[in-house]
Design an enzyme around this catalytic site. Structure first.
Site, PDB file in Angstrom:
ATOM      1  N   GLU A 267      54.428  58.902 105.908  1.00 35.43           N
ATOM      2  CA  GLU A 267      55.416  57.998 105.296  1.00 35.43           C
ATOM      3  C   GLU A 267      55.350  58.111 103.778  1.00 35.43           C
ATOM      4  O   GLU A 267      54.260  58.128 103.200  1.00 35.43           O
ATOM      5  CB  GLU A 267      55.102  56.559 105.730  1.00 35.43           C
ATOM      6  CG  GLU A 267      56.306  55.744 106.058  1.00 35.43           C
ATOM      7  CD  GLU A 267      57.102  56.294 107.233  1.00 35.43           C
ATOM      8  OE1 GLU A 267      58.075  57.035 106.981  1.00 35.43           O
ATOM      9  OE2 GLU A 267      56.765  55.985 108.382  1.00 35.43           O
TER      10      GLU A 267
ATOM     11  N   THR B 213      56.069  60.635 102.052  1.00 41.68           N
ATOM     12  CA  THR B 213      55.529  61.948 101.673  1.00 41.68           C
ATOM     13  C   THR B 213      56.644  62.989 101.561  1.00 41.68           C
ATOM     14  O   THR B 213      56.444  64.027 100.943  1.00 41.68           O
ATOM     15  CB  THR B 213      54.514  62.457 102.724  1.00 41.68           C
ATOM     16  OG1 THR B 213      55.094  62.293 104.016  1.00 41.68           O
ATOM     17  CG2 THR B 213      53.207  61.692 102.660  1.00 41.68           C
TER      18      THR B 213
ATOM     19  N   SER C  77      84.991  51.665 112.597  1.00 38.25           N
ATOM     20  CA  SER C  77      83.693  51.547 113.258  1.00 38.25           C
ATOM     21  C   SER C  77      83.748  50.418 114.270  1.00 38.25           C
ATOM     22  O   SER C  77      84.316  49.357 113.986  1.00 38.25           O
ATOM     23  CB  SER C  77      82.609  51.244 112.217  1.00 38.25           C
ATOM     24  OG  SER C  77      81.398  50.943 112.883  1.00 38.25           O
TER      25      SER C  77
ATOM     26  N   GLY D 258      64.871  50.527 109.790  1.00 38.42           N
ATOM     27  CA  GLY D 258      63.976  51.633 109.481  1.00 38.42           C
ATOM     28  C   GLY D 258      63.992  52.720 110.547  1.00 38.42           C
ATOM     29  O   GLY D 258      63.060  53.513 110.651  1.00 38.42           O
TER      30      GLY D 258
ATOM     31  N   SER E  11      69.597  54.416 110.859  1.00 39.30           N
ATOM     32  CA  SER E  11      71.001  54.215 111.231  1.00 39.30           C
ATOM     33  C   SER E  11      71.907  55.006 110.288  1.00 39.30           C
ATOM     34  O   SER E  11      72.888  55.618 110.728  1.00 39.30           O
ATOM     35  CB  SER E  11      71.370  52.728 111.200  1.00 39.30           C
ATOM     36  OG  SER E  11      71.133  52.178 109.926  1.00 39.30           O
ATOM     37  N   SER E  12      71.591  55.039 109.010  1.00 40.97           N
ATOM     38  CA  SER E  12      72.494  55.728 108.077  1.00 40.97           C
ATOM     39  C   SER E  12      72.369  57.241 108.202  1.00 40.97           C
ATOM     40  O   SER E  12      73.379  57.941 108.214  1.00 40.97           O
ATOM     41  CB  SER E  12      72.243  55.277 106.638  1.00 40.97           C
ATOM     42  OG  SER E  12      70.929  55.584 106.246  1.00 40.97           O
TER      43      SER E  12
ATOM     44  N   ASP F 166      64.560  61.954 107.534  1.00 40.92           N
ATOM     45  CA  ASP F 166      65.400  61.275 108.530  1.00 40.92           C
ATOM     46  C   ASP F 166      66.478  62.210 109.072  1.00 40.92           C
ATOM     47  O   ASP F 166      66.749  62.253 110.273  1.00 40.92           O
ATOM     48  CB  ASP F 166      66.083  60.051 107.910  1.00 40.92           C
ATOM     49  CG  ASP F 166      65.085  59.069 107.330  1.00 40.92           C
ATOM     50  OD1 ASP F 166      63.875  59.243 107.560  1.00 40.92           O
ATOM     51  OD2 ASP F 166      65.517  58.134 106.635  1.00 40.92           O
TER      52      ASP F 166
ATOM     53  N   TYR G 295      61.977  51.632  96.196  1.00 44.89           N
ATOM     54  CA  TYR G 295      61.842  53.018  96.680  1.00 44.89           C
ATOM     55  C   TYR G 295      61.862  53.977  95.484  1.00 44.89           C
ATOM     56  O   TYR G 295      60.995  54.848  95.349  1.00 44.89           O
ATOM     57  CB  TYR G 295      62.991  53.310  97.649  1.00 44.89           C
ATOM     58  CG  TYR G 295      62.907  54.633  98.376  1.00 44.89           C
ATOM     59  CD1 TYR G 295      62.216  54.752  99.577  1.00 44.89           C
ATOM     60  CD2 TYR G 295      63.553  55.755  97.872  1.00 44.89           C
ATOM     61  CE1 TYR G 295      62.164  55.969 100.256  1.00 44.89           C
ATOM     62  CE2 TYR G 295      63.507  56.971  98.540  1.00 44.89           C
ATOM     63  CZ  TYR G 295      62.817  57.065  99.731  1.00 44.89           C
ATOM     64  OH  TYR G 295      62.773  58.275 100.399  1.00 44.89           O
TER      65      TYR G 295
HETATM   66  C1  GLA Z   1      63.289  56.440 104.216  1.00 48.08           C
HETATM   67  C2  GLA Z   1      63.825  57.708 103.584  1.00 48.08           C
HETATM   68  C3  GLA Z   1      62.995  58.924 103.974  1.00 48.08           C
HETATM   69  C4  GLA Z   1      61.512  58.683 103.744  1.00 48.08           C
HETATM   70  C5  GLA Z   1      61.082  57.322 104.329  1.00 48.08           C
HETATM   71  C6  GLA Z   1      59.683  56.988 103.977  1.00 48.08           C
HETATM   72  O1  GLA Z   1      63.441  56.477 105.598  1.00 48.08           O
HETATM   73  O2  GLA Z   1      65.161  57.916 103.948  1.00 48.08           O
HETATM   74  O3  GLA Z   1      63.451  60.065 103.288  1.00 48.08           O
HETATM   75  O4  GLA Z   1      61.213  58.771 102.391  1.00 48.08           O
HETATM   76  O5  GLA Z   1      61.925  56.282 103.883  1.00 48.08           O
HETATM   77  O6  GLA Z   1      58.795  57.871 104.582  1.00 48.08           O
END
Ligand code: GLA
Length: 420
Positions: free
Chosen positions: A60, A62, A94, A149, A152-153, A206, A255
């Protein structure tokens, strides 16, 4: 990252229930979605694209340090239906959100706002790459929770990239696989949409999980080379996600702040290690002499990224040898590092992990995704998956008086695109 409508507040506890399957999700059935498309646009769709939400087992914060991650696509999905128009106009609706997105493709320009920004971003990214998109009517549906988390996007942007790439080609015979690009290329385009159109400085984890997933497997991704290795999840293990009820805000300053804190730490390290590329290249031996010689917060941020990369590589071995004890320790250590060194947890996530640690059948638990809310990931013994999910919900209720939701999710295929 996650849905733009997210806000930093707990979900109403009354809307939560214990569930150990995903069948109670909010996704409408395929036939209902098809009918909605026909009702909305007065014609049938031509293409369906289906992309996975994702759970990250470990690794995470990383990916944007060019490090390692170990996510999987899951059976919570985003589906998009589309049909070509020949006037260069996009009409997007949507089934999960109010409003619509209407735009002329040639006038698309960042910044994108709200869910419409997430929907238009991939088409902007494709146009920027020189893909000729003729215009389209598009309907979005799915069951990846917003702000949880679980991507979804990213799954929306991967699905839309796959859909629009197909619509930009000549139609195939009915049912043929319409994806003529490598899924990794789709992931790259979807990330470009999120970075460049939505202004979210996310890494690529993601999108890769959502596009490239494989049933029964996690993906060990080297975020520098984009080399990926499919690692089977042992048959005797299952994955449970448990919802903290806290929706994390998207593209939040925290972030981006972690990224700039780490960048400032790297600058310090470069005094002794000239030419140092990314945090991925730092070892604990290189970092430790700096303890007390740079701001403590910055030192801890770096320590998280360095130790987390190590944990990912060890987790691969633990998965391959089905070593429950080893992977359990790695997951709990990852959470502790995220909570104490990277400071991206919250009391609800900490409590969910603590509760899980005492539930029979749980192998390991940690927050998954960006943090600040959303879900924990729990590796559990497969034959006790449902009772473990129920145990987490009950334990959380006993400690807080609040109900939460825990579901079993399956490592699943990534993007599929088909002509209808
Ligand atoms: C979000 C971001 C990812 C990643 C995670 C943390 O999901 O979209 O790119 O940085 O946070 O690991």
């Amino acid at each position: 990252m996650d849905d733009p409508r997210s806000v930093n507040r707990p979900s109403p506890s009354t809307s939560m229930s214990t569930s150990t399957s995903t069948s109670t999700s909010t996704s409408t059935s395929t036939s209902t979605s098809l009918q909605s498309f026909e009702k909305t646009f007065n014609r049938p769709p031509e293409v369906l694209a289906d992309a996975g939400g994702r759970v990250n087992l470990i690794g995470e914060h990383t990916d944007y340090h060019e490090g390692y991650v170990l996510p999987a696509a899951i059976d919570l999905r985003t589906r998009v239906w589309g049909a070509r128009r020949n006037d260069g106009i996009l009409h997007i609706r949507s089934l999960r959100a109010e409003g619509e997105a209407q735009a002329e493709i040639r006038s698309l320009a960042p910044p994108g706002k709200g869910w419409q920004g997430y929907a238009l971003g991939p088409i902007w990214a494709l146009r920027e790459e020189g893909v000729h998109v003729p215009g389209a009517d598009i309907l979005i549906d799915g069951n990846v929770p917003f702000g949880g988390g679980l991507s979804s996007s990213a799954s929306l942007q991967v699905a839309l990239t796959g859909l629009v790439l197909a619509l930009a080609q000549e139609p195939d015979p009915a049912g043929a696989n319409a994806l003529r690009r490598a899924p990794m290329d789709v992931a790259r385009l979807a990330r470009k949409a999120e970075n460049g159109f939505c202004g979210v400085p996310c890494g690529i984890m993601d999108q890769v999980a959502s596009a490239c997933g494989r049933a029964g497997h996690a993906i060990l991704l080297d975020c520098r080379t984009l080399e990926r290795i499919e690692v089977p999840v042992p048959a005797g293990w299952a994955i449970v996600v448990a919802d903290s009820g806290v929706k994390h805000a998207l593209g939040t300053s925290e972030y981006a702040k972690r990224q700039s804190e780490c960048a400032s730490g790297l600058e310090v390290l470069r005094q002794r290690h000239q030419g140092l590329g990314a945090l991925r290249d730092v070892t604990l031996a290189m970092l430790e002499p700096w303890e007390g010689k740079m701001p403590d917060t910055v030192y801890r941020r770096l320590r998280h990224a360095v130790t987390e990369n190590e944990r990912v590589l060890q987790a691969r071995s633990a998965l391959e040898s089905a070593n429950a004890d080893a992977i359990g320790k790695l997951l709990f250590a990852s959470h502790e590092s995220l909570a104490k060194d990277y400071e991206v947890s919250c009391p609800e996530l900490d409590l969910l992990v603590d509760v899980a640690a005492h539930v029979p059948g749980v192998i390991g638990a940690r927050l998954t995704g960006a943090g600040f809310g959303g879900n924990t990931v729990n590796l559990v013994q497969a034959d006790r998956a449902e009772s473990a999910a129920a145990g987490i919900v009950d334990g959380y209720a006993r400690r807080t008086g609040k109900r939460t939701n825990a579901v079993v999710v399956k490592p699943s295929p990534g993007l599929s695109v088909q002509w209808l």
